[in-house]
Design a protein around this motif. Structure first.
Motif, short mmCIF file in Angstrom:
data_model
loop_
_atom_site.label_atom_id
_atom_site.label_comp_id
_atom_site.label_asym_id
_atom_site.label_seq_id
_atom_site.Cartn_x
_atom_site.Cartn_y
_atom_site.Cartn_z
N CYS A 1 17.21 -61.93 -54.03
CA CYS A 1 16.73 -63.20 -53.50
C CYS A 1 15.30 -63.40 -53.99
O CYS A 1 14.42 -62.58 -53.73
N TYR A 2 15.05 -64.50 -54.70
CA TYR A 2 13.73 -64.75 -55.25
C TYR A 2 12.67 -64.91 -54.16
O TYR A 2 11.49 -64.67 -54.39
N TYR A 3 13.09 -65.33 -52.99
CA TYR A 3 12.13 -65.60 -51.92
C TYR A 3 11.78 -64.34 -51.13
O TYR A 3 10.93 -64.37 -50.25
N GLU A 4 12.37 -63.23 -51.47
CA GLU A 4 12.25 -62.00 -50.69
C GLU A 4 10.80 -61.56 -50.50
O GLU A 4 10.40 -61.12 -49.42
N THR A 5 9.95 -61.69 -51.53
CA THR A 5 8.58 -61.19 -51.43
C THR A 5 7.69 -62.06 -50.53
O THR A 5 6.59 -61.64 -50.17
N ARG A 6 8.14 -63.26 -50.17
CA ARG A 6 7.34 -64.16 -49.35
C ARG A 6 7.96 -64.41 -47.98
O ARG A 6 7.42 -65.16 -47.18
N CYS A 7 9.11 -63.79 -47.72
CA CYS A 7 9.90 -64.15 -46.55
C CYS A 7 9.59 -63.24 -45.37
O CYS A 7 9.59 -62.01 -45.49
N ALA A 8 9.37 -63.84 -44.22
CA ALA A 8 9.09 -63.08 -43.00
C ALA A 8 10.34 -62.39 -42.46
O ALA A 8 10.23 -61.51 -41.61
N TYR A 9 11.51 -62.79 -42.94
CA TYR A 9 12.76 -62.23 -42.43
C TYR A 9 13.42 -61.26 -43.42
O TYR A 9 14.53 -60.81 -43.19
N ALA A 10 12.76 -60.96 -44.52
CA ALA A 10 13.37 -60.14 -45.57
C ALA A 10 13.73 -58.75 -45.06
O ALA A 10 13.02 -58.15 -44.26
N GLU A 11 14.86 -58.26 -45.55
CA GLU A 11 15.30 -56.90 -45.26
C GLU A 11 15.74 -56.24 -46.56
O GLU A 11 15.65 -56.86 -47.64
N GLN A 12 16.20 -55.02 -46.50
CA GLN A 12 16.46 -54.25 -47.71
C GLN A 12 17.44 -54.93 -48.66
O GLN A 12 17.22 -54.97 -49.86
N ARG A 13 18.52 -55.49 -48.14
CA ARG A 13 19.53 -56.07 -49.02
C ARG A 13 19.02 -57.32 -49.76
O ARG A 13 19.57 -57.69 -50.78
N CYS A 14 17.96 -57.94 -49.25
CA CYS A 14 17.43 -59.13 -49.91
C CYS A 14 16.85 -58.81 -51.28
O CYS A 14 16.83 -59.67 -52.17
N GLY A 15 16.40 -57.57 -51.47
CA GLY A 15 15.84 -57.18 -52.75
C GLY A 15 16.86 -56.66 -53.74
O GLY A 15 16.53 -56.41 -54.91
N SER A 16 18.10 -56.50 -53.29
CA SER A 16 19.12 -55.93 -54.18
C SER A 16 20.39 -56.76 -54.27
O SER A 16 21.26 -56.48 -55.09
N SER A 17 20.51 -57.79 -53.44
CA SER A 17 21.74 -58.58 -53.41
C SER A 17 21.40 -60.07 -53.33
O SER A 17 20.71 -60.50 -52.40
N ARG A 18 21.88 -60.83 -54.28
CA ARG A 18 21.62 -62.26 -54.31
C ARG A 18 22.50 -62.96 -53.28
O ARG A 18 23.72 -62.86 -53.34
N PRO A 19 21.92 -63.70 -52.36
CA PRO A 19 22.74 -64.39 -51.36
C PRO A 19 23.51 -65.55 -51.97
O PRO A 19 23.00 -66.29 -52.80
#
Length: 344
Positions: free
Chosen positions: A301-319
């Motif tokens: 997920c491109y928004y992962e580095t700015r997102c307050a709700y990001a979790e581990q899968r956001c950096g490895s799996s495109r929603p």
């Protein structure tokens, strides 16, 4: 004279859309670069646009809004995917067939001054599309030009003057007249109010709304201004780094937005200082830097580095772009977690 207000949204009940989309975009991507190094400016974007409706596209600078609009009109050739206009795949049309379709697909540019030839009178500029598309010439063309000038709020005498004699707002009216004089069905409005004063912006937006109802136009309206988009659009598509973050009805923005980035945009409109973070718990969603393009991962997920709700899968799996209800779609792993939280 008191300038018109755009505080109250337009009434959308008068616009009737038929059952078939006028425009259908399927998994369209646009790449720039060469074989050694490629940048994907638009990444697998899909949406439908019904006749007589407006799709507003918002997002930060560089998110691919203008590139998307140009690719829809085939001013840029998509690298992948389909653009179906009236069920015709534009990529499969010959040059002559595409020229015939262009009469029905027009664009209004952000800077009207640079889009108008300073050596031509306004009348010459408006007569050109009529000649190119074989619509009219001579006195018949002159009558159409006069009617269109009046339709955009100018006098017929404006046809004898040159672009440098007009204000910015008047020039945008001329640009609108040029785009509409061939009576297109689809108009891409690429930030047509960005270079105008606030009071003039309101006049131009209200004019676009009136012309849409009068001529049965379908708009793609690209803008940074969420307030204008909420006023004019039936649906809103939020883009981030070339991808679709969320698509939803304009009327649902304030109560039903599910993507954290959409909520960030709404918070920024309400409070530019971003001091009120109730919608994002105790984390400022804009506190982190925008990721550098080279480190963006295609499967994250491109928004992962700015997102307050990001979790581990956001950096490895495109929603995936999931359908929530009806035409409301969102690309976020955690949209269900946001469903219970109030928006701005």
């Amino acid at each position: 004279m008191t300038p018109p207000s755009i505080a109250k949204p337009i009434e959308r009940g008068g616009l009737v859309a038929d059952n078939a989309p006028l425009l259908r975009v399927n998994n369209m991507s646009v790449d720039f670069g060469n074989r050694r190094k490629t940048f994907r400016a638009v990444d697998s974007v899909s949406f439908d646009l019904m006749r007589g409706q407006t799709l507003g596209i918002i997002g930060e600078s560089g998110c691919g809004k203008t590139t998307l609009g140009r690719a829809v009109l085939q001013l840029l050739r998509p690298s992948a995917g389909q653009v179906l206009f009236r069920d015709s795949d534009l990529a499969r049309l010959s040059g002559g067939e595409l020229r015939g379709v262009r009469r029905h697909m027009q664009m209004i540019f952000q800077d009207p001054r640079s889009s108008l030839d300073p050596r031509w009178t306004v009348g010459d500029t408006l007569r050109e599309p009529l000649a190119v598309h074989g619509i009219a010439s001579g006195p018949a063309a002159d009558r159409i030009v006069d009617e269109m000038l009046e339709a955009v709020g100018l006098t017929t005498a404006a046809g004898n003057r040159y672009p440098h004699e007009f204000s910015g707002g008047q020039l945008q009216r001329i640009a609108i007249a040029r785009a509409l004089i061939a009576r297109p069905q689809l108009v891409v409005c690429d930030e047509p109010t960005a270079s105008l004063d606030v009071s003039v912006q309101a006049q131009v937006v209200n004019l676009l709304s009136e012309l849409q109802e009068r001529f049965g136009l379908t708009y793609i309206f690209i803008s940074h201004d969420l307030a204008i988009v909420r006023h004019l659009a039936h649906r809103v598509m939020v883009m981030y780094f070339g991808r679709v973050a969320e698509i939803l009805a304009s009327d649902d923005l304030a109560r039903a937005a599910r993507h954290p980035y959409t909520r960030t945009l709404l918070s920024a409109v309400r409070n530019p200082a971003m001091t009120d973070k109730r919608s994002f718990r105790s984390v400022d969603p804009m506190a982190t830097d925008v990721p550098h393009l080279p480190i963006l991962q295609p499967h994250s997920c491109y928004y992962e580095t700015r997102c307050a709700y990001a979790e581990q899968r956001c950096g490895s799996s495109r929603p995936a772009l999931e359908t929530i209800e009806g035409q409301h779609r969102v690309s976020c792993h955690r949209w269900r977690d946001l469903a219970g939280e109030a928006t701005v």
